[in-house]
Each structure stands twice: as C-alpha cells, then as structure tokens.
Design a protein around this motif. Structure first.
Motif, short mmCIF file in Angstrom:
data_model
loop_
_atom_site.label_atom_id
_atom_site.label_comp_id
_atom_site.label_asym_id
_atom_site.label_seq_id
_atom_site.Cartn_x
_atom_site.Cartn_y
_atom_site.Cartn_z
N TYR A 39 0.84 -1.19 0.00
CA TYR A 39 0.00 0.00 0.00
C TYR A 39 0.88 1.25 0.00
O TYR A 39 1.23 1.78 1.06
CB TYR A 39 -0.93 0.00 1.23
N PRO A 40 1.28 1.71 -1.18
CA PRO A 40 2.16 2.89 -1.26
C PRO A 40 1.56 4.11 -0.58
O PRO A 40 0.34 4.30 -0.55
CB PRO A 40 2.30 3.11 -2.77
N ASP A 41 2.43 4.93 -0.01
CA ASP A 41 2.04 6.14 0.69
C ASP A 41 2.20 7.33 -0.25
O ASP A 41 3.32 7.66 -0.66
CB ASP A 41 2.91 6.31 1.93
N GLU A 42 1.09 7.99 -0.58
CA GLU A 42 1.14 9.08 -1.54
C GLU A 42 2.00 10.24 -1.04
O GLU A 42 2.71 10.87 -1.83
CB GLU A 42 -0.27 9.58 -1.85
N ALA A 43 1.94 10.52 0.24
CA ALA A 43 2.74 11.62 0.79
C ALA A 43 4.22 11.35 0.63
O ALA A 43 5.01 12.25 0.30
CB ALA A 43 2.38 11.86 2.25
N LEU A 44 4.63 10.09 0.85
CA LEU A 44 6.04 9.75 0.65
C LEU A 44 6.43 9.87 -0.81
O LEU A 44 7.53 10.35 -1.14
CB LEU A 44 6.32 8.33 1.15
N GLU A 45 5.54 9.42 -1.68
CA GLU A 45 5.84 9.53 -3.12
C GLU A 45 6.03 10.98 -3.53
O GLU A 45 6.95 11.32 -4.28
CB GLU A 45 4.71 8.89 -3.93
N LYS A 46 5.18 11.86 -3.01
CA LYS A 46 5.32 13.27 -3.31
C LYS A 46 6.62 13.84 -2.75
O LYS A 46 7.19 14.79 -3.29
CB LYS A 46 4.13 14.04 -2.76
N GLY A 47 7.09 13.23 -1.65
CA GLY A 47 8.33 13.69 -1.03
C GLY A 47 9.58 13.15 -1.67
O GLY A 47 10.68 13.54 -1.29
N GLY A 48 9.42 12.21 -2.62
CA GLY A 48 10.59 11.71 -3.34
C GLY A 48 10.85 10.23 -3.23
O GLY A 48 11.77 9.71 -3.87
N VAL A 49 10.06 9.51 -2.42
CA VAL A 49 10.25 8.06 -2.29
C VAL A 49 9.66 7.37 -3.52
O VAL A 49 8.55 7.68 -3.95
CB VAL A 49 9.58 7.53 -1.01
N VAL A 50 10.40 6.41 -4.07
CA VAL A 50 9.97 5.68 -5.26
C VAL A 50 9.62 4.25 -4.85
O VAL A 50 10.44 3.53 -4.28
CB VAL A 50 11.07 5.65 -6.33
N TYR A 51 8.37 3.85 -5.11
CA TYR A 51 7.94 2.49 -4.82
C TYR A 51 8.25 1.58 -5.99
O TYR A 51 7.97 1.91 -7.15
CB TYR A 51 6.44 2.45 -4.52
N LEU A 52 8.86 0.42 -5.69
CA LEU A 52 9.22 -0.56 -6.69
C LEU A 52 8.86 -1.96 -6.19
O LEU A 52 8.66 -2.16 -4.98
CB LEU A 52 10.73 -0.50 -6.98
#
Length: 332
Positions: free
Chosen positions: A177-190
């Motif tokens: 369950y990827p975290d949208e806030a982290l993605e916006k902050g620069g974390v890349v889910y793979l």
C-alpha cells in the motif's frame, strides 16, 4: 480491577504506575514471560493481562486464561505474531495492542545502527579510551547519494524514509500500500526484487506474518548488491539467520545491524553476563566485526514508553468498562 503484567521490568513499573494514577487499577508485575509454565499463576476472576513481545499466548495458554475469567489481553507493543488470535476470538477474549508509539524512536535507532556500522563510532570510542587515535580500520562511506531500500512504509517506515531523504539519499520502498505523501516527497515504490537489486542499504520495517517469515533468505541475498548493509529493527524471523550468516561470511553482506533476533525470547531483556549462552547462532553473529546487535531497545525512549503506557491503560479501561475503543488498537 486487577491487571497482571508479564515480562515486567523496572521501567514498566515506573511508566505504568505513573499512568495508573488516572485509573486506580490493581497492577501485579511478574518478571517471567507468559507461557504454559506460569499461566496458572493468574488468579480466577482476573479481568486483564498485559503482555510483551516474548510472551507466548498459544491456544493452550489462552484456554487457561479464558477459564480463569480473563476478558482482555493487552499487548504493550505493536507486533502480535506471538498471540493466537483465532483462539482468543473463539474464547471471547478481546485483544488490543499499541499500533503506534513514537515511530520516530524505532526509526532513529535504525539510523543510529546504520551510522555506527558505517562510521565505526563504537570502535573509535573504545580506541581513544586506550589513547589509540589511529584511523586505520575506521574507513566509512558517505550516506549522501546512496540508495536506501525500505521494506514496509507504515508509521516507522515512513519516519525512516523521511530521515534518509534528509541525508540526501535516494529512497526506494516496497509496500503493498504505497504512501502518496512519501511519493510526493521523493520516495519511489518498486517491486520487492527491484528494491533488493538497487539498494546499498536495506532496512526492514514490516510486521512479521506467516507469509513473510524469512523474507530475507538465501535467494533474496543473492539478488542484493555485493557489499549491502542490512538493518532489521522489526521482527527477528524476517531474517533467515543461517542464510544471513552465510552472506556475511561470503562478503555479500558488508554490514548487519539487528535489534531483533528470531530466538530472542531466550536472551533479550535479561542480564546473561555471568551465563554461558548456548545459542551458537547469536554467538557466531556477535563474533563478526561488521555486525552490530542491540537487545530490542529501538523502542526504548521516554516518549515511547509514556505512549505505550497511556494507550495500553486506556484500552484496558475501555474494553473492561464497555466504553468506545480507540481506533486501531483492537486485534480480536
């Protein structure tokens, strides 16, 4: 109202007694862990027991608790792999936990382990106390610009990601369950395998479930970069200790930091300084100069212990007195 605490240490008494001033419960503190050997010490009519990570609440233990009238099992931790939830449901016992307590405490400890292993501050400390100021053998590497893989981005994983972003790292993550806030902050889910292949540092922040036991095994290690650093502050059985030891021996794993261990219930939270430890696996791990072991202390901060006591006592009060239960604490 009586509450029996198992695996209780002096610091548990300190924080829970302070919190109990709000409730007036009658706490009984037992140092032993809960298991078949001691469960009959719980008196009939005891409404609640409070347990920790190394207490074993098997179906057998839960049946005895139910027969004695226990209505609530309160875990003063987030993990619950040591509780047979199906048995608790079958006996009508409510199970609660502390889903989040200062996630920064555990995340910061993971970072501390990473920095200690990398910059070898523990070795430098011992050297200078002997007036040895040589730098030989203390070479580290910059975290800035390195790729950090994070497995699990719940509250603790999120806190760890943010710290690593602050270090200027490239942060990759795996979580269903990827975290949208982290993605916006620069974390890349793979996908999991891609995180393994690209990470210079791998940190585990996921709960232990039947599906992910030995998540880090021989095959997973084979996919990792040679020279990877592995940090585990979650649950010991996420790592196959034998396979990780082989990875250390081959040099595939350059550094290992663990605050948890799959057989820790026989070791952690005890003073064994005058004892012979018969666990050859942990002895072997501690013999490596590039391995750092701490005794399940990542949670051990003033803020975390205060929150654990607050949430646990409030949950016991709510469940035993028919009050609305706070969101996220109930397991059964």
């Amino acid at each position: 109202m009586k509450v029996v605490f198992f695996s209780a240490k002096q610091y548990d008494k300190q924080f829970f007694n302070r919190e109990n001033e709000k409730y007036g419960f009658a706490p009984e503190y037992l140092e032993t862990h809960l298991g078949p050997h001691i469960v009959n010490a719980v008196e009939n009519g005891t409404p609640a027991v409070c347990v920790f990570v190394n207490d074993k609440l098997t179906a057998e233990v839960i049946a005895v608790l139910a027969a004695k009238g226990v209505k609530v099992i309160a875990l003063r931790c987030a993990g619950f792999n040591n509780v047979d939830l199906d048995a608790a449901k079958a006996h009508g016992i409510r199970v609660c936990r502390v889903p989040a307590y200062s996630p920064e405490a555990v995340a910061e400890h993971a970072v501390a382990m990473l920095l200690t292993l990398n910059r070898k501050t523990h070795k430098a400390y011992n050297r200078v106390r002997e007036q040895n100021f040589s730098l030989n053998g203390l070479l580290g590497f910059n975290l800035y610009g390195k790729t950090v893989g994070v497995i699990g981005t719940g509250k603790i994983g999120r806190a760890f990601c943010r710290i690593m972003l602050g270090f200027g790292c490239r942060v990759l993550a795996f979580d269903p369950y990827p975290d949208e806030a982290l993605e916006k902050g620069g974390v890349v889910y793979l996908p999991f395998g891609e995180v393994l292949r690209e990470a210079d540092v791998l940190s585990l922040h996921c709960p232990l479930t039947p599906d992910n036991k030995y998540l880090i095994n021989r095959e997973a290690i084979r996919q990792m970069k040679k020279g990877v650093t592995v940090i585990n502050t979650s649950r010991g059985a996420l790592l196959n200790t034998h396979d990780v030891t082989e990875g250390l021996k081959s040099g595939h794993i350059a550094y290992l930091g663990i605050d948890v261990y799959e057989q820790e219930e026989k070791l952690f939270f005890k003073d064994l300084s005058a004892a012979i430890i018969e666990d050859d696996m942990i002895q072997r791990l501690m013999s490596f100069p590039n391995v750092l072991v701490t005794g399940h202390q990542a949670f051990f901060t003033e803020e975390a212990l205060s929150q654990i006591a607050e949430i646990t006592m409030r949950s016991i009060d709510q469940l035993c007195n028919g009050k609305p239960v706070s969101e996220g604490v109930l397991l059964a």
